[in-house]
Every structure is written in structure tokens, then in C-alpha cells.
Design an enzyme around this catalytic site. Structure first.
Site, mmCIF file in Angstrom:
data_model
loop_
_atom_site.group_PDB
_atom_site.id
_atom_site.type_symbol
_atom_site.label_atom_id
_atom_site.label_comp_id
_atom_site.label_asym_id
_atom_site.label_seq_id
_atom_site.Cartn_x
_atom_site.Cartn_y
_atom_site.Cartn_z
ATOM 1 N N GLY A 186 -7.827 6.497 -11.335
ATOM 2 C CA GLY A 186 -7.325 5.767 -10.163
ATOM 3 C C GLY A 186 -7.178 6.650 -8.943
ATOM 4 N N ASP A 187 -6.993 6.002 -7.791
ATOM 5 C CA ASP A 187 -6.760 6.688 -6.512
ATOM 6 C C ASP A 187 -7.919 7.581 -6.091
ATOM 7 O OD1 ASP A 187 -4.266 5.479 -6.508
ATOM 8 O OD2 ASP A 187 -3.324 7.186 -7.521
ATOM 9 N N GLU A 188 -9.121 7.199 -6.431
ATOM 10 C CA GLU A 188 -10.294 8.036 -6.131
ATOM 11 C C GLU A 188 -10.750 7.872 -4.686
ATOM 12 O OE1 GLU A 188 -10.192 5.663 -8.460
ATOM 13 O OE2 GLU A 188 -10.495 6.564 -10.429
ATOM 14 N N LYS B 187 -11.243 4.279 -3.482
ATOM 15 C CA LYS B 187 -11.989 3.021 -3.530
ATOM 16 C C LYS B 187 -11.829 2.237 -2.232
ATOM 17 C CE LYS B 187 -9.616 1.999 -7.261
ATOM 18 N NZ LYS B 187 -9.018 3.302 -7.608
ATOM 19 N N GLY C 264 -3.062 0.604 -5.027
ATOM 20 C CA GLY C 264 -2.732 0.967 -3.649
ATOM 21 C C GLY C 264 -3.995 1.555 -3.047
ATOM 22 N N HIS C 265 -4.644 0.813 -2.182
ATOM 23 C CA HIS C 265 -5.942 1.226 -1.639
ATOM 24 C C HIS C 265 -5.797 1.534 -0.153
ATOM 25 C CE1 HIS C 265 -8.015 -1.203 -5.102
ATOM 26 N NE2 HIS C 265 -7.302 -0.180 -5.532
ATOM 27 N N ARG D 119 -0.603 -16.716 -24.049
ATOM 28 C CA ARG D 119 -0.851 -18.089 -23.584
ATOM 29 C C ARG D 119 0.433 -18.840 -23.245
ATOM 30 N NH1 ARG D 119 -4.248 -18.399 -28.790
ATOM 31 N NH2 ARG D 119 -2.594 -16.908 -29.152
ATOM 32 N N GLN E 108 -7.500 0.594 -10.134
ATOM 33 C CA GLN E 108 -7.295 1.621 -11.159
ATOM 34 C C GLN E 108 -8.619 2.383 -11.395
ATOM 35 O OE1 GLN E 108 -5.810 -1.813 -12.113
ATOM 36 N NE2 GLN E 108 -4.356 -0.990 -10.654
ATOM 37 N N THR F 224 1.244 3.516 -4.163
ATOM 38 C CA THR F 224 2.135 2.405 -4.504
ATOM 39 C C THR F 224 3.562 2.864 -4.741
ATOM 40 O OG1 THR F 224 0.304 1.135 -5.409
ATOM 41 C CG2 THR F 224 2.495 0.524 -6.193
ATOM 42 N N LYS G 50 -12.959 13.495 -1.146
ATOM 43 C CA LYS G 50 -11.972 14.574 -0.976
ATOM 44 C C LYS G 50 -12.542 15.975 -1.203
ATOM 45 C CE LYS G 50 -7.681 13.084 -1.233
ATOM 46 N NZ LYS G 50 -6.389 12.447 -1.546
ATOM 47 N N LEU G 51 -13.845 16.119 -0.921
ATOM 48 C CA LEU G 51 -14.461 17.440 -1.029
ATOM 49 C C LEU G 51 -13.779 18.428 -0.085
ATOM 50 C CD1 LEU G 51 -17.146 18.420 -2.529
ATOM 51 C CD2 LEU G 51 -17.930 18.731 -0.193
ATOM 52 N N ASP G 52 -13.389 17.922 1.083
ATOM 53 C CA ASP G 52 -12.721 18.765 2.090
ATOM 54 C C ASP G 52 -11.485 19.466 1.534
ATOM 55 O OD1 ASP G 52 -11.973 15.902 2.062
ATOM 56 O OD2 ASP G 52 -10.367 16.525 3.409
HETATM 57 P P1 GDP Z 1 -7.791 4.135 -4.099
HETATM 58 O O1 GDP Z 1 -6.636 3.614 -4.867
HETATM 59 O O2 GDP Z 1 -8.938 4.504 -4.979
HETATM 60 O O3 GDP Z 1 -8.215 3.229 -2.975
HETATM 61 O O4 GDP Z 1 -7.290 5.503 -3.430
HETATM 62 P P2 GDP Z 1 -5.885 5.733 -2.689
HETATM 63 O O5 GDP Z 1 -5.930 5.109 -1.364
HETATM 64 O O6 GDP Z 1 -4.759 5.405 -3.592
HETATM 65 O O7 GDP Z 1 -5.880 7.306 -2.600
HETATM 66 C C1 GDP Z 1 -6.884 8.010 -1.960
HETATM 67 C C2 GDP Z 1 -6.217 8.864 -0.872
HETATM 68 O O8 GDP Z 1 -7.142 9.826 -0.429
HETATM 69 C C3 GDP Z 1 -5.831 8.073 0.356
HETATM 70 O O9 GDP Z 1 -4.722 8.668 0.940
HETATM 71 C C4 GDP Z 1 -7.060 8.211 1.253
HETATM 72 O O10 GDP Z 1 -6.760 8.068 2.638
HETATM 73 C C5 GDP Z 1 -7.479 9.608 0.954
HETATM 74 N N1 GDP Z 1 -8.918 9.894 1.032
HETATM 75 C C6 GDP Z 1 -9.958 9.113 0.674
HETATM 76 N N2 GDP Z 1 -11.127 9.784 0.818
HETATM 77 C C7 GDP Z 1 -10.795 11.013 1.277
HETATM 78 C C8 GDP Z 1 -11.551 12.174 1.595
HETATM 79 O O11 GDP Z 1 -12.770 12.216 1.463
HETATM 80 N N3 GDP Z 1 -10.845 13.266 2.021
HETATM 81 C C9 GDP Z 1 -9.492 13.265 2.159
HETATM 82 N N4 GDP Z 1 -8.891 14.364 2.580
HETATM 83 N N5 GDP Z 1 -8.753 12.179 1.891
HETATM 84 C C10 GDP Z 1 -9.405 11.077 1.422
HETATM 85 P P1 IMO Z 2 -5.414 2.232 -7.738
HETATM 86 O O1 IMO Z 2 -6.115 0.900 -7.720
HETATM 87 C C1 IMO Z 2 -3.395 5.287 -10.122
HETATM 88 C C2 IMO Z 2 -1.176 3.890 -13.635
HETATM 89 C C3 IMO Z 2 0.338 4.004 -13.611
HETATM 90 C C4 IMO Z 2 0.628 4.177 -15.107
HETATM 91 C C5 IMO Z 2 -0.422 3.272 -15.743
HETATM 92 C C6 IMO Z 2 0.108 1.883 -16.136
HETATM 93 O O2 IMO Z 2 -4.651 2.520 -6.509
HETATM 94 O O3 IMO Z 2 -6.352 3.322 -8.147
HETATM 95 P P2 IMO Z 2 0.766 -0.272 -14.692
HETATM 96 O O4 IMO Z 2 1.782 -0.451 -13.632
HETATM 97 O O5 IMO Z 2 -0.626 -0.593 -14.278
HETATM 98 O O6 IMO Z 2 1.141 -0.957 -15.990
HETATM 99 O O7 IMO Z 2 0.814 1.317 -15.025
HETATM 100 O O8 IMO Z 2 -1.470 3.143 -14.808
HETATM 101 N N1 IMO Z 2 -1.756 3.164 -12.480
HETATM 102 C C7 IMO Z 2 -2.426 3.738 -11.487
HETATM 103 N N2 IMO Z 2 -2.669 5.042 -11.227
HETATM 104 N N3 IMO Z 2 -3.910 4.335 -9.323
HETATM 105 C C8 IMO Z 2 -3.706 3.036 -9.577
HETATM 106 O O9 IMO Z 2 -4.297 2.041 -8.884
HETATM 107 C C9 IMO Z 2 -2.892 2.689 -10.678
HETATM 108 N N4 IMO Z 2 -2.472 1.516 -11.206
HETATM 109 C C10 IMO Z 2 -1.789 1.820 -12.308
HETATM 110 O O10 IMO Z 2 0.758 5.117 -12.862
HETATM 111 O O11 IMO Z 2 0.333 5.495 -15.490
HETATM 112 MG MG MG Z 3 -4.592 4.002 -5.128
#
Ligand code: GDP
Ligand code: IMO
Ligand code: MG
Length: 447
Positions: free
Chosen positions: A12-14, A16, A40-41, A139, A220, A298, A329-331
Site C-alpha cells: 500500500g501507499d505506493e 496510486k 488514503g490516496h 450475509r 491497498q 489515513t 519516490k526515486l527522488d
Molecule cells: P497511495 O495510497 O498509493 O495513493 O499512496 P499515498 O498517497 O498513501 O502515499 C504516497 C505518498 O507519496 C504521498 O504523500 C504522495 O504525495 C507521495 N508521492 C507519490 N509519488 C511520489 C514521488 O515520486 N516522490 C515523492 N517524493 N513523493 C511521492
Molecule cells: P492505500 O490504498 C497502507 C493496512 C493497515 C493494516 C491492514 C489492515 O492508501 O494504499 P484494515 O483497516 O484494512 O483492516 O487494515 O492493512 N492498510 C493499509 N496500508 N495503505 C493502505 O491503503 C492501507 N489500507 C489498509 O495498516 O495493517
Molecule cells: Mg495510501
């Protein structure tokens, strides 16, 4: 036109949200197909930072229609708040006009949040996700289509609240769900969202038949998948490509492109094994945390950080069959002398190239690394200049050679071409492969 999928390739949090924002101007639909507001995107554009939990990140493109698909669990109060924030920022209220909620999506109620607050094992986001999916699987949960039907049936509502209270007491929660409150909650949901609640599967099917482009937005990541991830430290939905169409109510044959989003390193938030984990206190792990601002979008919890885990990445490629990788996030790695990629694990003395099914075994795995030369640190402006330069031609090939060889190695290990590289949070801070799917015109748009 076919459907394209954007998926998290790690925990997650890549990044997206940023990738979806970039693809949305060329899509007529952006669809969330699983999860809820555990997601949280983030989108950064024109000096504004948006954090989307339920609304698809494609909302930034005004011509893009939005769907909360049938595979989702939706908290109506969070949706209401997010819509108010969007309306405040832009003056637009998209519900019922270009935002539609699947009749079949499961409703998260206060009961689910309360029940989730008892979790001590997984480190969930506490948003009621697991309990809402559990009710659906048993259900007994309510879907949006059920709410209008049940409103006149007081006995049924009383039975539901009785069941909820019995469950809360099993986890030591004293708070009670009163039937009158439940009825008034359901009535509010019905009145607030009835315009937007639709049979969204048929809607998307017709759109595809008309030749419209559908973007399926994963939440995720593959390693958090309920079936294929690091169970039990996972979320409660299928986060992989196989569910992208099912959770949207269309068939898998529609997908032609699937993009896996991976950081150039690894993070994880919540509990569970993480073989390449580093210390947050010093060294490269601290740099990833500090420079990358690695705090949950989130929950605000610090994300754990570590080197790129190519074993996990290959596992996610096996599950999703990416047609392109976006390396974000190569930077953040700039200035580190040495970069490491984990290419296999050592488990009790044996070298293995897959993620063990048991989290206990995964916790015993130690990473086997290969080493790569680092590259200099640049500031945010310099990275954006480099990205701008790359758009004049050359794309990824125009990046400095240590960066190119790090990316080439990722391509070699996974067998998937890198189609875009993130060099900063802003939507303009990306270097796309020339002529590839992310080689698109992006404006510095304000909202
Ligand atoms: P998501 O859940 O996959 O949409 O990712 P999140 O938004 O939760 O987390 C990604 C974080 O990295 C956010 O704060 C973005 O603004 C930041 N981000 C995304 N791409 C890059 C990047 O290439 N470089 C840097 N420094 N930050 C980035
Ligand atoms: P995005 O879409 C990172 C993690 C939680 C916990 C596990 C289960 O922003 O990438 P949950 O509340 O789903 O039952 O929690 O999954 N988790 C995430 N980690 N990014 C997310 O979403 C996540 N959504 C859930 O931290 O370990
Ligand atoms: Mg996220």
C-alpha cells in the site's frame, strides 16, 4: 475501449493516487472496486494536496465519471465529509451527476467502526473495514440497495441492533447501538445518497460498449490481499487484478493494461512481517522516512521503511501480470551511497525466491541483497526540471546512468517494463517512458 487497472504492488501507499490522477484525463470513468476509507490516496497538483479516502482519484479530471463499485465497503459519513471538502474546494457536487455508488456496495455503519476498534492483532486502520466485509460474507450486512427497503421494517431493524450489541459485548465494548439511532442513520443515508445509488455494473458495461475508457483504481496493495498477502496481517478484500472487474461488476475480458505501482524502496504501515525493514532511527531507513514523509495518509501513523523487496514484487507480478511498472519516490533515495535490492530470502538456512504462505515463516526470513551504486540528491525543483527535460524527448532514457541501471535491474528481475518514474509528489514530477501510457500532457491545474 477496454479497461485499465492501477494496482499497489507492495503493502500500500505506493503512489496510486498520483498515477490515477495522471491517467484520468484520458479516461471517461474512474472506478474503485474494493476496500473503503482505509485507503488514503494523495494527489498533489498546482500547489494543492488532495487526500482521497473514498472518492476515486480520477475526480480531478472533470469529464471523468466516478463509481464506488460493488466490491467496496462504503462509510456514508466519510463520503459525505469528503464530498463537502470537494464542494468547498471546487464548488462541484458530483453525486448523482458524475459520481455513482453501486447498489451492491456494503454499508459501513457505526457498529463496524466500534467493532474494529477492538483490533489488537493486525493494526488495522480502525475504519470498520474488516467487520463490514465479515457481515457481507456472513450475509447479514446491509448493501445500499437494501436500505430503502428495510426502513419501514422496525422489527428487522431491532433485530439488527440486537445482533450488533451481542457482537460488541463479545469484544468487551459496552457501547450500544439503539434501534432508533440505527433507523435514523439508515434514513439519513437513504435521503443523502438516493440520487447517486445505481446499478453501476450495467452502467459500466454500456460505457465500455460505447467505446469509453474505464480506469479501475486499486486500493491497498498485493501484499495486503486477503488471500494472497501476508495473512493475517492483511486487509479484508481482494486487492489484485482478478477482483478489479468483479468488484466493478464487469467481466475480466475488458482489461487490457494493468499497471503495478511500486516505490523504489518498501514501506508498510501496521503490523506484520517485513523482511527488508530498516531502522527508522538512522541510516537509509531514516532517510526514506524523513525525505519520503512516510506517515500514513489515513491514520498518520509512521510507516515502516526498508529496501526494495523484489521477492514480494515478483509475487505481486505473478498475481497481477503487470503490463507496466510505475516506480515512485526515486527522488527519496538521492544521496545514498549504496542502494540495495532484496532478490531472495534465507529461510532457516535455505535460499528461497517466493514469499512463504505463513507469516511466521516470513518473519524468520532474512533478505539476500544485491548492491547498486547510488545517485546524488537533488531538490524538488531540480527533479521537476529533470522531469520537464525528459518530456522533450528521451523519457526514462534521458535519466542519469545510475538511475537507469537501477530501473533496468527492476525490469530484469520482474520482466516488466518501467513505464513511469516518480521523482516528487507533484503530478508533474514524473518521468514517463517516451510514447508509453504515462507519456501524457499534464497541466499544473488548479481545482
Ligand atoms: P497511495 O495510497 O498509493 O495513493 O499512496 P499515498 O498517497 O498513501 O502515499 C504516497 C505518498 O507519496 C504521498 O504523500 C504522495 O504525495 C507521495 N508521492 C507519490 N509519488 C511520489 C514521488 O515520486 N516522490 C515523492 N517524493 N513523493 C511521492
Ligand atoms: P492505500 O490504498 C497502507 C493496512 C493497515 C493494516 C491492514 C489492515 O492508501 O494504499 P484494515 O483497516 O484494512 O483492516 O487494515 O492493512 N492498510 C493499509 N496500508 N495503505 C493502505 O491503503 C492501507 N489500507 C489498509 O495498516 O495493517
Ligand atoms: Mg495510501
Amino acid at each position: 475501449m477496454p479497461a485499465r487497472v492501477v494496482l499497489g504492488a507492495q503493502w500500500g501507499d505506493e503512489g496510486k493516487g498520483k498515477a490515477i490522477d495522471q491517467l484520468a484525463p484520458n479516461s471517461q470513468w474512474a472506478v474503485r472496486f474494493q476496500g473503503g476509507n482505509n485507503a488514503g490516496h494523495t494527489i498533489v497538483a498546482g500547489g494543492t494536496t488532495l487526500k482521497m479516502h473514498l472518492l476515486p482519484s480520477g475526480i480531478t479530471a472533470r469529464d471523468c465519471n466516478l463509481v464506488l463499485g460493488c466490491g467496496m465497503v462504503v462509510d456514508p459519513w466519510v463520503l459525505d465529509r469528503e464530498l463537502s471538502e470537494w464542494a468547498e474546494l471546487t464548488g462541484e457536487s458530483p453525486e448523482g451527476k458524475r459520481l455513482f455508488i453501486s447498489e451492491r456496495a456494503a454499508v459501513i455503519l457505526p457498529f463496524h467502526r466500534l467493532y474494529d476498534s477492538a483490533d489488537e492483532l493486525v493494526g488495522t486502520t480502525g475504519r470498520g473495514i474488516g467487520p463490514a466485509y465479515r457481515d457481507r460474507t456472513e450475509r447479514v450486512g446491509l448493501r445500499f440497495v437494501d436500505i430503502g427497503l428495510i426502513l419501514g421494517r422496525d422489527t428487522e431493524i431491532a433485530e439488527i441492533s440486537e445482533r450488533m450489541n451481542a457482537q460488541l459485548s463479545t469484544v468487551g465494548i459496552e457501547e450500544k447501538i439503539e434501534p432508533e439511532q440505527l433507523k435514523s442513520d439508515l434514513s439519513w443515508i437513504h435521503q443523502r445518497f438516493s440520487e447517486a445509488i445505481r446499478a453501476t455494473g450495467p452502467m459500466l458495461d454500456k460505457a465500455l460498449a460505447r467505446g469509453e475508457q474505464v480506469l479501475l483504481e486499486g486500493a491497498q496493495g498485493a501484499m495486503l490481499d486477503i488471500d494472497q498477502g501476508t495473512y493475517p496481517f492483511v486487509t479484508s478484500s481482494i486487492t489484485c487484478r482478478a477482483n478489479a472487474t468483479h468488484g466493478a461488476g464487469i467481466h475480466p475480458g475488458h482489461i487490457d493494461q494493468c499497471y503495478g505501482i511500486t516505490k523504489a524502496y518498501t514501506t508498510r504501515v501496521g503490523n506484520g512481517p517485513f523482511p527488508t525493514e530498516l531502522s527508522l532511527e538512522d541510516g537509509p531507513g531514516k532517510q526514506m522516512s524523513v525525505v519520503g514523509h512516510e506517515f500514513g495518509t489515513t491514520t498518520g501513523r509512521p510507516r515502516r521503511t526498508g529496501w526494495l523487496d523484489a521477492v514480494a514484487l515478483n509475487e505481486s507480478q505473478r498475481l497481477n501480470g503487470y503490463t507496466g511498472l510505475v516506480v515512485t519516490k526515486l527522488d527519496v533515495l538521492g544521496g545514498l551511497e549504496e542502494l540495495k535490492i532484496c532478490t531472495s530470502y534465507n529461510l532457516d538456512g535455505d535460499e528461497i525466491d517466493h514469499v512463504p504462505s505463513s507469516s511466521e515463516e516470513l518473519a524468520r526470513c532474512t533478505p539476500v541483497y544485491e548492491s547498486h551504486p547510488g545517485f546524488p540528491a537533488l531538490d524538488e525543483e531540480e527533479w521537476i526540471e529533470m522531469a520537464e527535460e525528459s518530456r522533450k524527448g528521451g523519457g526514462i532514457d534521458s535519466l542519469p546512468s545510475p538511475i537507469r541501471s537501477y530501473l533496468s535491474r527492476i525490469e530484469e528481475i520482474t520482466g516488466v517494463p518501467v513505464v513511469s518514474v516518480g521523482v516528487g509528489p507533484d503530478r508533474l514530477a514524473s518521468v514517463a517512458s517516451a510514447g508509453g501510457p504515462f507519456d501524457v500532457e499534464m497541466s499544473e491545474a488548479t481545482f
